[in-house]
Design a protein around this motif. Structure first.
Motif, short mmCIF file in Angstrom:
data_model
loop_
_atom_site.label_atom_id
_atom_site.label_comp_id
_atom_site.label_asym_id
_atom_site.label_seq_id
_atom_site.Cartn_x
_atom_site.Cartn_y
_atom_site.Cartn_z
N ARG A 44 -6.46 -13.33 -9.65
CA ARG A 44 -5.62 -13.55 -10.85
C ARG A 44 -4.39 -14.40 -10.53
NH1 ARG A 44 -7.14 -8.25 -11.53
NH2 ARG A 44 -5.15 -7.38 -10.82
N PRO A 70 -7.38 0.83 -3.48
CA PRO A 70 -6.10 1.43 -3.08
C PRO A 70 -6.45 2.80 -2.49
CG PRO A 70 -6.07 0.75 -5.40
CD PRO A 70 -7.49 0.64 -4.94
N ASN A 71 -5.83 3.19 -1.39
CA ASN A 71 -6.32 4.32 -0.58
C ASN A 71 -7.73 3.96 -0.10
OD1 ASN A 71 -3.98 5.76 -1.14
ND2 ASN A 71 -4.90 6.92 -2.81
N THR A 138 0.75 -9.15 0.27
CA THR A 138 1.13 -9.43 -1.13
C THR A 138 1.96 -8.31 -1.76
OG1 THR A 138 -0.89 -8.41 -2.01
CG2 THR A 138 -1.00 -10.77 -1.49
N SER A 144 2.30 -2.19 7.28
CA SER A 144 1.04 -2.36 8.01
C SER A 144 0.90 -3.76 8.60
CB SER A 144 -0.14 -2.05 7.07
OG SER A 144 -1.34 -2.00 7.77
N SER A 149 -0.99 0.92 12.72
CA SER A 149 -1.56 2.06 11.99
C SER A 149 -2.57 1.61 10.94
CB SER A 149 -0.47 2.83 11.25
OG SER A 149 0.44 3.34 12.15
N HIS A 196 9.58 5.82 4.88
CA HIS A 196 9.36 5.50 6.30
C HIS A 196 10.66 5.61 7.09
CE1 HIS A 196 5.64 3.04 4.94
NE2 HIS A 196 5.41 4.33 4.99
O1 NZQ Z 1 -6.57 -4.32 -5.14
P1 NZQ Z 1 -5.78 -5.41 -5.75
O2 NZQ Z 1 -6.43 -6.03 -6.93
O3 NZQ Z 1 -5.29 -6.43 -4.75
O4 NZQ Z 1 -4.45 -4.73 -6.41
C1 NZQ Z 1 -3.52 -4.00 -5.66
C2 NZQ Z 1 -3.67 -2.49 -5.85
O5 NZQ Z 1 -4.22 -2.18 -7.07
C3 NZQ Z 1 -2.15 -4.25 -6.25
N1 NZQ Z 1 -1.49 -5.44 -5.70
C4 NZQ Z 1 -1.21 -5.72 -4.41
N2 NZQ Z 1 -0.54 -6.88 -4.32
C5 NZQ Z 1 -0.43 -7.36 -5.57
C6 NZQ Z 1 -1.03 -6.44 -6.46
N3 NZQ Z 1 -1.11 -6.66 -7.79
C7 NZQ Z 1 -0.55 -7.80 -8.26
N4 NZQ Z 1 0.08 -8.70 -7.48
C8 NZQ Z 1 0.16 -8.52 -6.14
N5 NZQ Z 1 0.81 -9.43 -5.39
O6 NZQ Z 1 -1.39 -3.11 -5.91
C9 NZQ Z 1 -2.24 -1.98 -5.86
C10 NZQ Z 1 -1.89 -1.14 -4.65
O7 NZQ Z 1 -2.18 -1.82 -3.45
P2 NZQ Z 1 -2.22 -1.03 -2.07
O8 NZQ Z 1 -2.59 -2.00 -1.02
O9 NZQ Z 1 -3.03 0.20 -2.20
O10 NZQ Z 1 -0.70 -0.57 -1.91
P3 NZQ Z 1 0.15 -0.28 -0.62
O11 NZQ Z 1 0.55 -1.54 0.06
O12 NZQ Z 1 1.22 0.61 -1.07
O13 NZQ Z 1 -0.84 0.50 0.38
C11 NZQ Z 1 -1.06 1.86 0.24
C12 NZQ Z 1 -1.96 2.38 1.35
O14 NZQ Z 1 -1.36 2.21 2.64
C13 NZQ Z 1 -1.34 3.47 3.33
C14 NZQ Z 1 -1.25 4.44 2.21
O15 NZQ Z 1 -1.60 5.75 2.60
C15 NZQ Z 1 -2.23 3.86 1.20
O16 NZQ Z 1 -3.56 4.17 1.56
N6 NZQ Z 1 -0.26 3.48 4.32
C16 NZQ Z 1 -0.40 2.69 5.41
C17 NZQ Z 1 0.54 2.67 6.41
C18 NZQ Z 1 0.40 1.81 7.60
N7 NZQ Z 1 -0.75 1.17 7.79
O17 NZQ Z 1 1.28 1.71 8.42
C19 NZQ Z 1 1.74 3.52 6.39
C20 NZQ Z 1 2.02 4.07 5.04
O18 NZQ Z 1 2.82 5.20 5.19
C21 NZQ Z 1 0.82 4.43 4.23
O19 NZQ Z 1 0.31 5.71 4.57
#
Ligand code: NZQ
Ligand code: ZN
Length: 385
Positions: A44, A70-71, A138, A144, A149, A196
């Motif tokens: 998009r 997500p998750n 994004t 991450s 992790s 965090h």
């Molecule tokens: O899936 P798309 O279509 O890309 O949409 C995503 C998703 O629906 C949307 N999004 C992301 N960038 C966007 C956007 N929508 C419009 N414009 C953009 N530029 O946002 C939604 C959520 O994305 P997600 O990746 O799930 O969010 P977040 O970055 O918060 O990640 C959450 C996950 O990371 C884990 C969490 O437990 C969860 O599973 N964690 C990972 C960590 C790590 N690796 O160090 C530490 C954290 O504490 C956390 O536990």
């Protein structure tokens, strides 16, 4: 301060227009790419087209893994591992938020491992090698992009676990890529970044003025920029400050020489494993209750939080009053930005409190600021209903 070693090999490429650096990275890591992305946001916004254009111009072979949830789910990670093996992938390229990056990390370590990738998340094995991983972030939230992790959910067993996997070789962070993040996800990201810092700030380790001040600086930067970003999602500097704060909050800078906590994250992962709620939303609900449950373990640290981060005036107040006022200020901030307040906001009642308490303590007691048994976790969850 305790002894420490610190090593972070991720090359961070930050700022407007930095996507153009991708081409030079491809020269180094090979041209057989697994492109991992989420549910369609990058299509998009046009980012997908820009990346495909660069990959084609560099003569890359591109295999795609769209639809990371997500998750992110173990089943998706397994699918990606299979694609790496059948297509002799040389670089895993994750484009998206923390979920996409975490799935890509699982894929990068799982593709070169003989056993089942879930072993890493169950702590049955530790990865010692991985395919190279690059990321284009994004969403400001998880950190991450500059840590090792990965958090993945096994939906069949309702287990959400983190593993130490692999650092991205490079991460490209252009604040303009975050302009399109919707309001709710922006709020969740803000809550996650602050959480965090909390996990690493609330400690009994003494004589850590530098770590404490860096943590306070990150918290203040997030608080100052949160409302700017929500008022104007295309405020470049506010988005940039939030993005860099997200990276700094979880790239290994804060925990050096410090005993950290991480109980609240374990509790939130248990909630998400059953209810699949947004990670940052869960943290916004649980953290103030964790604070109220544990602050007596070290009131002085909470006094510092109140006075340094929230500018609470300690005059004519007891230490306890100051500490509690700091927690109230945090709650008021969460309300002001529109974060969820109670588990009931996600239609979560007391049906699975026991099960969440068990899942929150999968390897025994959690946390260090106050060591929490299953019963303590249950109580914090009850306070969060
Ligand atoms: O899936 P798309 O279509 O890309 O949409 C995503 C998703 O629906 C949307 N999004 C992301 N960038 C966007 C956007 N929508 C419009 N414009 C953009 N530029 O946002 C939604 C959520 O994305 P997600 O990746 O799930 O969010 P977040 O970055 O918060 O990640 C959450 C996950 O990371 C884990 C969490 O437990 C969860 O599973 N964690 C990972 C960590 C790590 N690796 O160090 C530490 C954290 O504490 C956390 O536990
Ligand atoms: Zn988090």
């Amino acid at each position: 301060m305790n002894n420490f070693t610190y090593h972070n090999p991720t090359e961070l490429i930050f700022g407007r227009g930095t996507l153009e650096h991708l081409a030079t990275k491809l020269e180094r890591y090979g041209k057989n790419i697994l492109l991992v992305y989420g549910g369609g946001s990058i299509k998009r916004t046009g980012l997908y087209d820009k990346i495909i254009h660069i990959l084609r111009a560099e003569g890359c072979q591109v295999t795609e893994l769209p639809g990371v949830e997500p998750n992110p789910r173990l089943s998706t990670v397994r699918k990606g591992i299979e694609l790496c093996r059948t297509n002799q992938i040389s670089l895993v390229l994750a484009v998206g938020g923390g979920s996409v990056i975490d799935a890509a990390k699982g894929i990068a370590v799982g593709a070169v491992y003989d056993g089942d990738v879930w072993d890493f998340y169950l702590r049955k094995a530790v990865p010692n090698t991985a395919l190279p991983l690059g990321t284009v972030l994004t969403l400001a939230a998880t950190g991450s992009e500059m840590n090792r992790s990965s958090v993945v959910t096994n939906w069949e067993t309702q287990q959400k676990h983190g593993a130490s996997t692999t650092f991205p070789a490079f991460s490209i962070l252009d604040p303009e890529h975050t302009f399109s993040v919707p309001k709710d996800q922006t709020i969740y990201g803000i809550c996650d970044i602050l959480s965090h810092v909390f996990e690493q700030y609330f400690t009994h380790t003494t004589e850590i003025p530098l770590q404490s001040r860096i943590a306070e600086s990150i918290m203040k930067t997030v608080i100052e920029n949160a409302e700017l970003v929500l008022a104007n999602p295309e405020d470049y500097d506010a988005r940039a400050n939030l993005l860099y704060a997200g990276t700094m909050a979880l790239n290994g800078t804060l925990p050096v020489g410090v005993v950290t906590d991480w109980a609240t994250h374990a509790i939130e992962h248990a909630v998400s494993a059953i209810y699949d709620i947004p990670h940052g939303g869960g943290l916004a609900i649980i953290f103030p209750n964790w604070m109220k449950y544990v602050y007596k373990e070290n009131v002085g640290r909470f006094v510092r939080f109140a006075t340094e981060v929230w500018d609470v005036n300690p005059a004519d107040k007891t230490e306890e009053e100051v500490a509690l006022e700091g927690i109230s200020r945090l709650e008021e901030f969460f309300i002001r930005i529109g974060a969820p307040r109670r588990l009931a906001d996600y239609q979560i009642g007391d049906e699975h409190l026991d099960s969440m308490a068990v899942k929150g303590t999968p390897y025994g007691p959690i946390g260090n600021f106050k060591v929490l048994e299953k019963e303590d976790v249950r109580e914090i969850l009850r306070m969060s209903l």
